[in-house]
Write a protein that holds these residues in place. Structure first.
Motif, PDB file in Angstrom:
ATOM      1  N   ASP A  58       0.835  -1.155  -0.407  1.00  0.00           N
ATOM      2  CA  ASP A  58       0.242   0.095  -0.337  1.00  0.00           C
ATOM      3  C   ASP A  58       0.911   1.657  -0.051  1.00  0.00           C
ATOM      4  O   ASP A  58       2.159   1.232   0.131  1.00  0.00           O
ATOM      5  N   TYR A  59       0.340   2.242  -0.473  1.00  0.00           N
ATOM      6  CA  TYR A  59       0.734   3.460  -0.509  1.00  0.00           C
ATOM      7  C   TYR A  59       0.546   4.654  -0.224  1.00  0.00           C
ATOM      8  O   TYR A  59      -0.970   4.762   0.740  1.00  0.00           O
ATOM      9  N   THR A  60       0.481   5.587   1.144  1.00  0.00           N
ATOM     10  CA  THR A  60      -0.056   6.714   1.613  1.00  0.00           C
ATOM     11  C   THR A  60       0.376   7.475   1.010  1.00  0.00           C
ATOM     12  O   THR A  60       0.807   8.122   1.436  1.00  0.00           O
ATOM     13  N   PHE A  61      -1.292   8.483   1.045  1.00  0.00           N
ATOM     14  CA  PHE A  61      -0.544   9.811   0.026  1.00  0.00           C
ATOM     15  C   PHE A  61      -0.722  11.379   1.108  1.00  0.00           C
ATOM     16  O   PHE A  61      -2.629  10.474   1.720  1.00  0.00           O
ATOM     17  N   LEU A  62      -0.646  11.735   1.527  1.00  0.00           N
ATOM     18  CA  LEU A  62      -1.192  12.889   2.446  1.00  0.00           C
ATOM     19  C   LEU A  62      -0.698  14.251   2.124  1.00  0.00           C
ATOM     20  O   LEU A  62      -0.185  14.275   1.316  1.00  0.00           O
ATOM     21  N   TRP A  63      -1.629  14.711   1.851  1.00  0.00           N
ATOM     22  CA  TRP A  63      -1.810  16.498   1.293  1.00  0.00           C
ATOM     23  C   TRP A  63      -1.838  17.394   2.285  1.00  0.00           C
ATOM     24  O   TRP A  63      -3.529  17.362   3.219  1.00  0.00           O
ATOM     25  N   ARG A  64      -1.801  19.054   1.985  1.00  0.00           N
ATOM     26  CA  ARG A  64      -2.607  19.813   3.183  1.00  0.00           C
ATOM     27  C   ARG A  64      -4.049  19.693   2.922  1.00  0.00           C
ATOM     28  O   ARG A  64      -4.654  20.011   1.975  1.00  0.00           O
ATOM     29  N   LYS A  65      -4.737  20.181   4.040  1.00  0.00           N
ATOM     30  CA  LYS A  65      -5.947  20.177   3.184  1.00  0.00           C
ATOM     31  C   LYS A  65      -6.098  21.020   3.013  1.00  0.00           C
ATOM     32  O   LYS A  65      -5.552  23.082   3.329  1.00  0.00           O
TER      33      LYS A  65
END
Length: 85
Positions: A58-65
């Motif tokens: 799996d990959y986790t993508f995070l970005w600013r709200k």
């Protein structure tokens, strides 16, 4: 500010730890080629080719709200999903 610097330092140490253990001949690992490509070229590390071995993770993508890129990132995430998910 100190907490942030400590977090960055900890992240860099954790990121390099498997690579360092391999350099000390402490086992076998699965790493991204970009992390070890210089050591592979120099002969410090060696690749062990595996036949009929396929790995998936799996990959986790995070970005600013409320990022202006949120829609684009979501589109990319949907494109990368495996069929049937």
């Amino acid at each position: 500010m100190r907490i942030r610097k400590a977090h960055v330092l900890q992240h860099r140490l954790c990121e390099k730890l498997p690579h360092r253990l391999l350099q000390e001949d402490c086992g076998i690992s699965f790493l991204y080629r970009t992390i070890v490509e210089e050591d592979l070229r120099s002969g410090l590390l060696r690749e062990i080719p595996l036949r009929d071995f396929h790995i998936r993770h799996d990959y986790t993508f995070l970005w600013r709200k409320d990022s202006i890129f949120s829609d684009e990132i979501r589109r990319i995430c949907l494109e990368l999903r495996s069929p049937g998910e």
